[in-house]
Design a protein around this motif. Sequence first.
Motif, PDB file in Angstrom:
ATOM      1  N   ASN A  47      -6.564  26.822  32.066  1.00 35.66           N
ATOM      2  CA  ASN A  47      -6.733  27.483  33.549  1.00 35.66           C
ATOM      3  C   ASN A  47      -6.215  29.530  33.093  1.00 35.66           C
ATOM      4  O   ASN A  47      -6.986  29.540  34.560  1.00 35.66           O
ATOM      5  N   LEU A 100      -0.841  28.974  40.278  1.00 36.97           N
ATOM      6  CA  LEU A 100      -1.147  28.032  39.623  1.00 36.97           C
ATOM      7  C   LEU A 100      -1.275  28.122  37.896  1.00 36.97           C
ATOM      8  O   LEU A 100      -0.492  27.580  37.447  1.00 36.97           O
ATOM      9  N   SER A 101      -2.000  28.432  38.193  1.00 37.23           N
ATOM     10  CA  SER A 101      -2.801  28.284  36.773  1.00 37.23           C
ATOM     11  C   SER A 101      -1.652  29.262  35.552  1.00 37.23           C
ATOM     12  O   SER A 101      -1.505  28.388  35.078  1.00 37.23           O
ATOM     13  N   GLY A 117       1.630  29.367  36.182  1.00 35.76           N
ATOM     14  CA  GLY A 117       2.476  28.459  36.094  1.00 35.76           C
ATOM     15  C   GLY A 117       2.075  27.772  35.097  1.00 35.76           C
ATOM     16  O   GLY A 117       3.333  26.843  34.636  1.00 35.76           O
ATOM     17  N   ASP A 118       1.212  26.617  35.469  1.00 36.02           N
ATOM     18  CA  ASP A 118       0.595  25.408  34.306  1.00 36.02           C
ATOM     19  C   ASP A 118       0.695  25.783  32.553  1.00 36.02           C
ATOM     20  O   ASP A 118       0.904  25.575  31.811  1.00 36.02           O
ATOM     21  N   PHE A 167       4.057  26.269  31.952  1.00 40.43           N
ATOM     22  CA  PHE A 167       5.192  24.681  32.033  1.00 40.43           C
ATOM     23  C   PHE A 167       4.689  23.885  30.837  1.00 40.43           C
ATOM     24  O   PHE A 167       5.539  23.406  30.152  1.00 40.43           O
ATOM     25  N   ASP A 220       5.871  25.671  40.641  1.00 44.55           N
ATOM     26  CA  ASP A 220       4.848  24.945  40.829  1.00 44.55           C
ATOM     27  C   ASP A 220       5.202  23.861  42.583  1.00 44.55           C
ATOM     28  O   ASP A 220       3.575  24.049  42.508  1.00 44.55           O
ATOM     29  N   CYS A 221       6.406  23.633  42.165  1.00 49.32           N
ATOM     30  CA  CYS A 221       6.275  22.851  43.405  1.00 49.32           C
ATOM     31  C   CYS A 221       6.505  23.490  44.940  1.00 49.32           C
ATOM     32  O   CYS A 221       5.598  23.201  45.411  1.00 49.32           O
ATOM     33  N   PHE A 276       1.016  15.237  40.115  1.00 47.83           N
ATOM     34  CA  PHE A 276       2.297  16.047  39.924  1.00 47.83           C
ATOM     35  C   PHE A 276       3.092  15.143  40.626  1.00 47.83           C
ATOM     36  O   PHE A 276       4.486  15.353  39.740  1.00 47.83           O
ATOM     37  N   PRO A 293      -1.268  19.629  34.325  1.00 47.91           N
ATOM     38  CA  PRO A 293      -1.774  20.604  33.967  1.00 47.91           C
ATOM     39  C   PRO A 293      -2.876  21.686  33.442  1.00 47.91           C
ATOM     40  O   PRO A 293      -3.520  21.918  33.550  1.00 47.91           O
ATOM     41  N   ASN A 308      -5.803  19.836  36.034  1.00 46.41           N
ATOM     42  CA  ASN A 308      -6.091  21.010  37.332  1.00 46.41           C
ATOM     43  C   ASN A 308      -7.095  22.211  37.537  1.00 46.41           C
ATOM     44  O   ASN A 308      -7.714  22.068  38.380  1.00 46.41           O
TER      45      ASN A 308
END
Length: 313
Positions: free
Chosen positions: A42, A66-67, A69-70, A73, A111-112, A251, A283, A286
């Motif tokens: 990521n 998103l990366s 966030g992953d 997360f 992420d959602c 996901f 994650p 991704n």
Amino acid sequence: MERGNQSGVSEFILLGLSDQPEQQRLLFFLFLLMYLITGLGNLLIILAIRTSSCLHTPMYFFLSNLSLGDICFTSTTIPKMLANHVSGNKTIPYAGCLTQVFFFIFFGVIDCIILTAMAYDRYVAICTPLHYSMIITPKVCGLLIVASWFWASVNALINTILLTHLSFCGHSEIPHFFCDLSPLLKLACSDTFINNLMVNTIGALTIIISFIGILISYAQIFVTVLRIPSTAGKWKAFSTCGSHLTVVSLFYGTIIGVYFSPTSTHTVQQDTAAAVMYTVVTPMLNPFIYSLRNKDIKGALRMILTRKPSLYL
């Protein structure tokens, strides 16, 4: 948090994924490897997007978020699991458990929403390409990210505060590898009606509505692509959406299966396996899903990996 301490529970015991020493060692190295791959993969995606001018578009702006966030997360759960294995201590303090719940919900909600924003971006790009630059502006992208952080904070804060009002009556063993909301509610000996109500209302507003938004976006995309006369044009349009659909399926499929299906239909082992899928595996996959089928990202990554360091640095 004060009330939780008055109930007699000052810490929880995370039972983990296995009680067999051999399996525990194998799982430790496996999760360590997956965590390192997730972080490195990521980070490379973020670096490629930041350094390549051709990737400074809304789609890749959402992908870089998103990366990020992953990374956050997975960092909410895996480091504590690895630290417990190294120390041989499976406990987590009461306050630490609630903190983990907060950030787990926080980054999960982000992420959602980002996945939904990416679906909407693809819908506008394919269905109304002439108006794309007027609809998906930098201001709109920024507002969507800010909105995701705000709603994630509200969602996480409400659920965490409600947890502090529960009593656990000395029951402190969590059959999981992190402090998840679902097993904590099952562990409580006080009434969890309000907690479950919030999960099924606020959670539904976030997960179900986001998922429906993605389905509607891709239904419109599918109809539009079918009208494209050339096979090559159809394939190009579908290929830009295939990666995102794969991530969404992994996901949302596991999250909906854990939190929004009847508890009588699945076991603790099934819940844990599903949690591993959306907290660790997705994650980690991704970066590969988005880069292997994307020529622009592969080109940017190739430039980063083959770039020679400057003699003047």
